[in-house]
Write a protein that holds these residues in place. Structure first.
Motif, PDB file in Angstrom:
ATOM      1  N   MET A   1      62.569-115.158  14.088  1.00 14.40           N
ATOM      2  CA  MET A   1      61.758-114.876  15.258  1.00 14.40           C
ATOM      3  C   MET A   1      60.369-114.432  14.819  1.00 14.40           C
ATOM      4  N   LEU A   2      59.332-115.039  15.436  1.00 16.10           N
ATOM      5  CA  LEU A   2      57.964-114.695  15.092  1.00 16.10           C
ATOM      6  C   LEU A   2      57.583-113.362  15.709  1.00 16.10           C
ATOM      7  N   GLN A   3      56.706-112.632  15.042  1.00 13.71           N
ATOM      8  CA  GLN A   3      56.202-111.366  15.552  1.00 13.71           C
ATOM      9  C   GLN A   3      54.780-111.582  16.052  1.00 13.71           C
TER      10      GLN A   3
ATOM     11  N   MET B   1      59.935-115.958  23.615  1.00 12.78           N
ATOM     12  CA  MET B   1      60.198-115.807  22.219  1.00 12.78           C
ATOM     13  C   MET B   1      59.819-117.095  21.508  1.00 12.78           C
ATOM     14  N   GLU B   2      59.218-116.943  20.384  1.00 17.67           N
ATOM     15  CA  GLU B   2      58.867-118.077  19.539  1.00 17.67           C
ATOM     16  C   GLU B   2      59.586-117.928  18.209  1.00 17.67           C
ATOM     17  N   PHE B   3      59.946-119.050  17.616  1.00 19.06           N
ATOM     18  CA  PHE B   3      60.657-119.036  16.349  1.00 19.06           C
ATOM     19  C   PHE B   3      59.880-119.831  15.309  1.00 19.06           C
ATOM     20  N   CYS B   4      60.025-119.429  14.074  1.00 22.95           N
ATOM     21  CA  CYS B   4      59.339-120.065  12.952  1.00 22.95           C
ATOM     22  C   CYS B   4      59.897-121.471  12.741  1.00 22.95           C
ATOM     23  N   PRO B   5      59.031-122.506  12.697  1.00 24.61           N
ATOM     24  CA  PRO B   5      59.533-123.862  12.469  1.00 24.61           C
ATOM     25  C   PRO B   5      59.991-124.080  11.024  1.00 24.61           C
TER      26      PRO B   5
ATOM     27  N   CYS C   1      55.296-115.099  10.858  1.00 26.28           N
ATOM     28  CA  CYS C   1      56.679-114.971  10.399  1.00 26.28           C
ATOM     29  C   CYS C   1      56.743-113.860   9.369  1.00 26.28           C
ATOM     30  N   PRO C   2      57.683-112.904   9.517  1.00 26.38           N
ATOM     31  CA  PRO C   2      57.766-111.802   8.562  1.00 26.38           C
ATOM     32  C   PRO C   2      58.374-112.205   7.207  1.00 26.38           C
ATOM     33  N   THR C   3      58.994-113.383   7.113  1.00 27.27           N
ATOM     34  CA  THR C   3      59.647-113.760   5.856  1.00 27.27           C
ATOM     35  C   THR C   3      58.953-114.884   5.106  1.00 27.27           C
ATOM     36  N   CYS C   4      58.168-115.710   5.778  1.00 25.42           N
ATOM     37  CA  CYS C   4      57.468-116.791   5.094  1.00 25.42           C
ATOM     38  C   CYS C   4      55.990-116.759   5.510  1.00 25.42           C
ATOM     39  N   PRO C   5      55.133-117.550   4.917  1.00 22.25           N
ATOM     40  CA  PRO C   5      53.689-117.453   5.220  1.00 22.25           C
ATOM     41  C   PRO C   5      53.248-118.169   6.501  1.00 22.25           C
ATOM     42  N   TYR C   6      54.158-118.567   7.384  1.00 23.98           N
ATOM     43  CA  TYR C   6      53.779-119.294   8.600  1.00 23.98           C
ATOM     44  C   TYR C   6      52.994-118.390   9.548  1.00 23.98           C
TER      45      TYR C   6
END
Length: 111
Positions: free
Chosen positions: A10-12, A1-5, A26-31
């Motif tokens: 959680m990254l998709q 699992m990877e997470f948005c910094p 990232c589903p919530t920010c532009p990362y």
């Protein structure tokens, strides 16, 4: 699992599409983090087998109390024993035995 910094979500994973490499997003920010298709091994390191240290040595058992219990190897009827707490406190202690036959000196344990 990877997470948005950036936001910690959680990254998709997205499969490669129309020449674009696969990526995590990232589903919530532009990362976005693109994934390389080729992985290179930069350094190989040989694993070294560590020496096994005995929990209890023969010297520790020389002055230990004795009990009449048959040795599983030579059936000698006396053995020295020592009791240690090798697991958590709510588990029973481990009893280590050493055969007192001078030719055998076999050690075993009873959990």
């Amino acid at each position: 699992m990877e997470f948005c910094p950036t936001c910690g979500n959680m990254l998709q994973y997205e499969l490669p599409n129309m020449g674009r490499p696969s990526r995590f997003f990232c589903p919530t920010c532009p990362y976005v983090c693109y994934i390389e298709n080729r992985i290179k091994i930069k350094r190989r390191q040989r694993l070294v087998r560590k020496e096994i240290e005995a929990v209890i040595s023969h010297d520790d058992m020389q002055n230990a109390p004795t009990v009449e219990i048959p040795c599983p190897r030579c059936n000698h009827d006396k053995a020295a024993f020592a009791e240690f707490q090798t697991r958590s406190a709510d588990e029973p202690a481990t009893i280590f035995f050493m055969c007192l036959n001078d030719k055998c000196k076999h050690t075993w344990r009873q959990d």
